[in-house]
Design a protein around this motif. Structure first.
Motif, PDB file in Angstrom:
ATOM      1  N   ALA A  32       0.833  -1.205   0.000  1.00 20.23           N
ATOM      2  CA  ALA A  32       0.000   0.000   0.000  1.00 20.23           C
ATOM      3  C   ALA A  32       0.870   1.260   0.000  1.00 20.23           C
ATOM      4  O   ALA A  32       0.596   2.219  -0.731  1.00 20.23           O
ATOM      5  CB  ALA A  32      -0.936  -0.002   1.204  1.00 20.23           C
ATOM      6  N   GLY A  33       1.918   1.257   0.816  1.00 22.59           N
ATOM      7  CA  GLY A  33       2.810   2.407   0.859  1.00 22.59           C
ATOM      8  C   GLY A  33       3.498   2.646  -0.471  1.00 22.59           C
ATOM      9  O   GLY A  33       3.641   3.786  -0.927  1.00 22.59           O
ATOM     10  N   LEU A  34       3.941   1.557  -1.116  1.00 21.77           N
ATOM     11  CA  LEU A  34       4.572   1.685  -2.432  1.00 21.77           C
ATOM     12  C   LEU A  34       3.585   2.246  -3.447  1.00 21.77           C
ATOM     13  O   LEU A  34       3.938   3.111  -4.261  1.00 21.77           O
ATOM     14  CB  LEU A  34       5.099   0.335  -2.905  1.00 21.77           C
ATOM     15  CG  LEU A  34       6.304  -0.240  -2.159  1.00 21.77           C
ATOM     16  CD1 LEU A  34       6.642  -1.622  -2.704  1.00 21.77           C
ATOM     17  CD2 LEU A  34       7.518   0.679  -2.283  1.00 21.77           C
ATOM     18  N   MET A  35       2.351   1.763  -3.409  1.00 18.57           N
ATOM     19  CA  MET A  35       1.347   2.249  -4.355  1.00 18.57           C
ATOM     20  C   MET A  35       1.113   3.745  -4.184  1.00 18.57           C
ATOM     21  O   MET A  35       0.973   4.487  -5.169  1.00 18.57           O
ATOM     22  CB  MET A  35       0.027   1.492  -4.177  1.00 18.57           C
ATOM     23  CG  MET A  35       0.069   0.036  -4.589  1.00 18.57           C
ATOM     24  SD  MET A  35       0.367  -0.205  -6.361  1.00 18.57           S
ATOM     25  CE  MET A  35       0.172  -1.989  -6.468  1.00 18.57           C
ATOM     26  N   ALA A  36       1.069   4.208  -2.934  1.00 21.06           N
ATOM     27  CA  ALA A  36       0.867   5.635  -2.688  1.00 21.06           C
ATOM     28  C   ALA A  36       2.017   6.458  -3.263  1.00 21.06           C
ATOM     29  O   ALA A  36       1.806   7.503  -3.897  1.00 21.06           O
ATOM     30  CB  ALA A  36       0.709   5.901  -1.195  1.00 21.06           C
ATOM     31  N   LEU A  37       3.249   5.990  -3.053  1.00 21.03           N
ATOM     32  CA  LEU A  37       4.419   6.697  -3.596  1.00 21.03           C
ATOM     33  C   LEU A  37       4.410   6.713  -5.117  1.00 21.03           C
ATOM     34  O   LEU A  37       4.619   7.761  -5.748  1.00 21.03           O
ATOM     35  CB  LEU A  37       5.703   6.011  -3.123  1.00 21.03           C
ATOM     36  CG  LEU A  37       6.198   6.305  -1.716  1.00 21.03           C
ATOM     37  CD1 LEU A  37       7.476   5.511  -1.468  1.00 21.03           C
ATOM     38  CD2 LEU A  37       6.477   7.792  -1.535  1.00 21.03           C
ATOM     39  N   TYR A  38       4.172   5.557  -5.713  1.00 21.10           N
ATOM     40  CA  TYR A  38       4.218   5.463  -7.167  1.00 21.10           C
ATOM     41  C   TYR A  38       3.075   6.255  -7.806  1.00 21.10           C
ATOM     42  O   TYR A  38       3.248   6.843  -8.877  1.00 21.10           O
ATOM     43  CB  TYR A  38       4.169   3.995  -7.604  1.00 21.10           C
ATOM     44  CG  TYR A  38       5.382   3.190  -7.182  1.00 21.10           C
ATOM     45  CD1 TYR A  38       6.583   3.818  -6.853  1.00 21.10           C
ATOM     46  CD2 TYR A  38       5.350   1.798  -7.094  1.00 21.10           C
ATOM     47  CE1 TYR A  38       7.707   3.093  -6.467  1.00 21.10           C
ATOM     48  CE2 TYR A  38       6.473   1.066  -6.719  1.00 21.10           C
ATOM     49  CZ  TYR A  38       7.635   1.712  -6.402  1.00 21.10           C
ATOM     50  OH  TYR A  38       8.748   0.988  -6.016  1.00 21.10           O
ATOM     51  N   ALA A  39       1.928   6.267  -7.146  1.00 29.57           N
ATOM     52  CA  ALA A  39       0.808   7.046  -7.679  1.00 29.57           C
ATOM     53  C   ALA A  39       1.093   8.540  -7.606  1.00 29.57           C
ATOM     54  O   ALA A  39       0.788   9.295  -8.540  1.00 29.57           O
ATOM     55  CB  ALA A  39      -0.467   6.714  -6.904  1.00 29.57           C
ATOM     56  N   PHE A  40       1.691   8.983  -6.511  1.00 28.65           N
ATOM     57  CA  PHE A  40       2.061  10.406  -6.393  1.00 28.65           C
ATOM     58  C   PHE A  40       3.048  10.788  -7.493  1.00 28.65           C
ATOM     59  O   PHE A  40       2.873  11.811  -8.168  1.00 28.65           O
ATOM     60  CB  PHE A  40       2.676  10.660  -5.020  1.00 28.65           C
ATOM     61  CG  PHE A  40       3.394  11.980  -4.918  1.00 28.65           C
ATOM     62  CD1 PHE A  40       2.686  13.174  -4.910  1.00 28.65           C
ATOM     63  CD2 PHE A  40       4.783  12.028  -4.842  1.00 28.65           C
ATOM     64  CE1 PHE A  40       3.351  14.399  -4.825  1.00 28.65           C
ATOM     65  CE2 PHE A  40       5.456  13.233  -4.753  1.00 28.65           C
ATOM     66  CZ  PHE A  40       4.734  14.432  -4.752  1.00 28.65           C
ATOM     67  N   ALA A  42       3.513   9.366 -10.353  1.00 24.75           N
ATOM     68  CA  ALA A  42       2.837   9.343 -11.651  1.00 24.75           C
ATOM     69  C   ALA A  42       1.937  10.568 -11.824  1.00 24.75           C
ATOM     70  O   ALA A  42       1.856  11.148 -12.914  1.00 24.75           O
ATOM     71  CB  ALA A  42       2.009   8.066 -11.780  1.00 24.75           C
ATOM     72  N   GLU A  43       1.286  10.964 -10.755  1.00 23.24           N
ATOM     73  CA  GLU A  43       0.361  12.107 -10.815  1.00 23.24           C
ATOM     74  C   GLU A  43       1.094  13.396 -11.144  1.00 23.24           C
ATOM     75  O   GLU A  43       0.668  14.168 -12.014  1.00 23.24           O
ATOM     76  CB  GLU A  43      -0.381  12.238  -9.487  1.00 23.24           C
ATOM     77  CG  GLU A  43      -1.461  13.289  -9.471  1.00 23.24           C
ATOM     78  CD  GLU A  43      -2.687  12.923 -10.297  1.00 23.24           C
ATOM     79  OE1 GLU A  43      -3.519  13.808 -10.520  1.00 23.24           O
ATOM     80  OE2 GLU A  43      -2.801  11.748 -10.731  1.00 23.24           O
ATOM     81  N   ILE A  44       2.211  13.654 -10.482  1.00 30.49           N
ATOM     82  CA  ILE A  44       2.925  14.894 -10.768  1.00 30.49           C
ATOM     83  C   ILE A  44       3.707  14.796 -12.083  1.00 30.49           C
ATOM     84  O   ILE A  44       3.988  15.804 -12.721  1.00 30.49           O
ATOM     85  CB  ILE A  44       3.859  15.309  -9.612  1.00 30.49           C
ATOM     86  CG1 ILE A  44       4.962  14.269  -9.380  1.00 30.49           C
ATOM     87  CG2 ILE A  44       3.051  15.577  -8.346  1.00 30.49           C
ATOM     88  CD1 ILE A  44       6.007  14.715  -8.364  1.00 30.49           C
ATOM     89  N   GLY A  45       4.005  13.572 -12.506  1.00 32.17           N
ATOM     90  CA  GLY A  45       4.731  13.391 -13.756  1.00 32.17           C
ATOM     91  C   GLY A  45       3.875  13.564 -14.987  1.00 32.17           C
ATOM     92  O   GLY A  45       4.397  13.772 -16.087  1.00 32.17           O
ATOM     93  N   ARG A  46       2.539  13.518 -14.826  1.00 34.08           N
ATOM     94  CA  ARG A  46       1.662  13.635 -15.989  1.00 34.08           C
ATOM     95  C   ARG A  46       0.957  14.987 -16.066  1.00 34.08           C
ATOM     96  O   ARG A  46       0.082  15.186 -16.904  1.00 34.08           O
ATOM     97  CB  ARG A  46       0.630  12.505 -15.979  1.00 34.08           C
ATOM     98  CG  ARG A  46      -0.455  12.631 -14.924  1.00 34.08           C
ATOM     99  CD  ARG A  46      -1.358  11.417 -14.903  1.00 34.08           C
ATOM    100  NE  ARG A  46      -2.533  11.635 -14.053  1.00 34.08           N
ATOM    101  CZ  ARG A  46      -3.714  12.071 -14.506  1.00 34.08           C
ATOM    102  NH1 ARG A  46      -3.886  12.309 -15.792  1.00 34.08           N
ATOM    103  NH2 ARG A  46      -4.724  12.256 -13.684  1.00 34.08           N
ATOM    104  N   ILE A  47       1.343  15.917 -15.204  1.00 31.99           N
ATOM    105  CA  ILE A  47       0.652  17.207 -15.183  1.00 31.99           C
ATOM    106  C   ILE A  47       0.755  17.907 -16.527  1.00 31.99           C
ATOM    107  O   ILE A  47      -0.223  18.514 -17.000  1.00 31.99           O
ATOM    108  CB  ILE A  47       1.184  18.084 -14.030  1.00 31.99           C
ATOM    109  CG1 ILE A  47       0.670  17.543 -12.691  1.00 31.99           C
ATOM    110  CG2 ILE A  47       0.771  19.543 -14.209  1.00 31.99           C
ATOM    111  CD1 ILE A  47       1.175  18.283 -11.467  1.00 31.99           C
ATOM    112  N   ARG A  48       1.905  17.854 -17.181  1.00 34.05           N
ATOM    113  CA  ARG A  48       2.059  18.491 -18.493  1.00 34.05           C
ATOM    114  C   ARG A  48       0.994  17.989 -19.470  1.00 34.05           C
ATOM    115  O   ARG A  48       0.539  18.722 -20.350  1.00 34.05           O
ATOM    116  CB  ARG A  48       3.459  18.212 -19.031  1.00 34.05           C
ATOM    117  CG  ARG A  48       3.688  18.542 -20.514  1.00 34.05           C
ATOM    118  CD  ARG A  48       3.863  20.017 -20.757  1.00 34.05           C
ATOM    119  NE  ARG A  48       3.982  20.325 -22.175  1.00 34.05           N
ATOM    120  CZ  ARG A  48       5.048  20.881 -22.748  1.00 34.05           C
ATOM    121  NH1 ARG A  48       6.108  21.180 -22.020  1.00 34.05           N
ATOM    122  NH2 ARG A  48       5.058  21.150 -24.040  1.00 34.05           N
ATOM    123  N   ASP A  49       0.584  16.734 -19.324  1.00 33.90           N
ATOM    124  CA  ASP A  49      -0.373  16.137 -20.252  1.00 33.90           C
ATOM    125  C   ASP A  49      -1.808  16.576 -20.001  1.00 33.90           C
ATOM    126  O   ASP A  49      -2.672  16.376 -20.867  1.00 33.90           O
ATOM    127  CB  ASP A  49      -0.318  14.603 -20.160  1.00 33.90           C
ATOM    128  CG  ASP A  49       1.049  14.059 -20.534  1.00 33.90           C
ATOM    129  OD1 ASP A  49       1.694  14.644 -21.436  1.00 33.90           O
ATOM    130  OD2 ASP A  49       1.475  13.055 -19.932  1.00 33.90           O
TER     131      ASP A  49
END
Length: 283
Positions: A32-40, A42-49
């Motif tokens: 669960a902790g890994l998923m939260a980190l990876y989702a964060f 991914a979320e900030i990495g796709r803002i340009r899109d």
């Protein structure tokens, strides 16, 4: 979605499937902790899109920075990803400054400024990708310092450089240049030819040098792999994809500006599964 962490897992699965799969192969207690980190990430990495111009993107990144620095946001309660991330930070006593630095580095993505130098590119990779490897190690080590900073640093650069080269067709289409200016100048590459979709010998020379740098950092990870606690190996699972991706990128039949260089989803999944439990023997 039944919990905030279910939502985070769905974000990771949708926008960074490779890390999502690596989290599924990690010990269940820490998934669960890994998923939260990876989702964060991914979320900030796709803002340009998802924004039409830089300013709204900067506002989104500032929201995350404020959240991590303790500024109250009324919308936090209704943001399951923010809740999952904050719970993970508290559970594992993660350094908020690493997450803030990750968000700050993403400002570069919002503009079409050229990447000044290879040193700058490696610094960008360090903030956005190496930091994520290190935070994942902290989660897998129960919040205790795993002393994996060196391995995480090199892993992040190898992974980020490879991903950047894979994304070259999409970056070029929107006139975004991650190829370092000093490397381009050294090989006589005119960025405008990249934006026009022209694959030149100069571009191939630049990419060859960058693949060499990626392999150098991958080799450095191997050199220090004995220092990585067994509990943290799952954090490095995505590295198993780097060498196969580099081999595909250097294929003479691949046009780096017109062809999709990514391996199939099924092949990536098989590589990750095969590396599970013995990742340093497979990178």
């Amino acid at each position: 979605m039944t919990t905030d962490f279910d939502y985070a897992a769905d974000v990771a699965r949708t926008y960074d499937r490779d890390r999502y799969l690596s989290a599924l192969l990690a010990p269940e207690d820490h998934r669960a902790g890994l998923m939260a980190l990876y989702a964060f990430a991914a979320e900030i990495g796709r803002i340009r899109d998802v924004v039409s111009e830089p300013l709204p993107g900067e506002v989104r990144l500032q929201w995350w920075r404020d959240l991590l620095e303790g500024t109250e946001h009324g919308a936090v309660a209704s943001n399951p990803l923010a809740n999952a991330l904050l719970q993970t930070v508290r559970t594992y006593e993660l350094p908020e400054n690493s997450l803030v630095a990750m968000a700050e580095a993403r400002i570069f993505d919002l503009y079409n400024d050229p990447m000044p130098s290879l040193n700058d590119l490696e610094g960008y990779a360090g903030e956005t990708c190496s930091g994520l490897f290190q935070l994942a190690c902290l989660v897998l080590n129960g919040g205790k310092d795993p002393e994996t900073a060196t391995a995480a640093g090199h892993a992040g650069v190898a992974y980020a450089l490879t991903g950047m080269m894979q994304a070259l067709p999409w970056h070029a289409a929107r006139r975004q240049m991650y190829l370092p200016s000093d490397v381009c100048s050294r090989h006589g590459l005119d960025p405008e030819t990249v934006f026009r979709g022209q694959t030149t010998p100069e571009l191939r020379a630049v990419l060859s040098e960058l693949r060499g740098h990626a392999r150098h950092h991958l080799a450095r990870v191997r050199q220090v792999s004995a220092e990585v606690p067994a509990a943290c190996e799952a954090a490095f699972l995505p590295l198993a994809l780097v060498e196969p991706a580099l081999k595909r990128l250097e294929s003479a039949d691949l046009d780096p500006l017109k062809d999709d260089p990514r391996m199939s989803r099924l092949r990536r999944q098989w590589i990750l599964w095969r590396a599970s439990g013995r990742v340093f023997g497979k990178i």
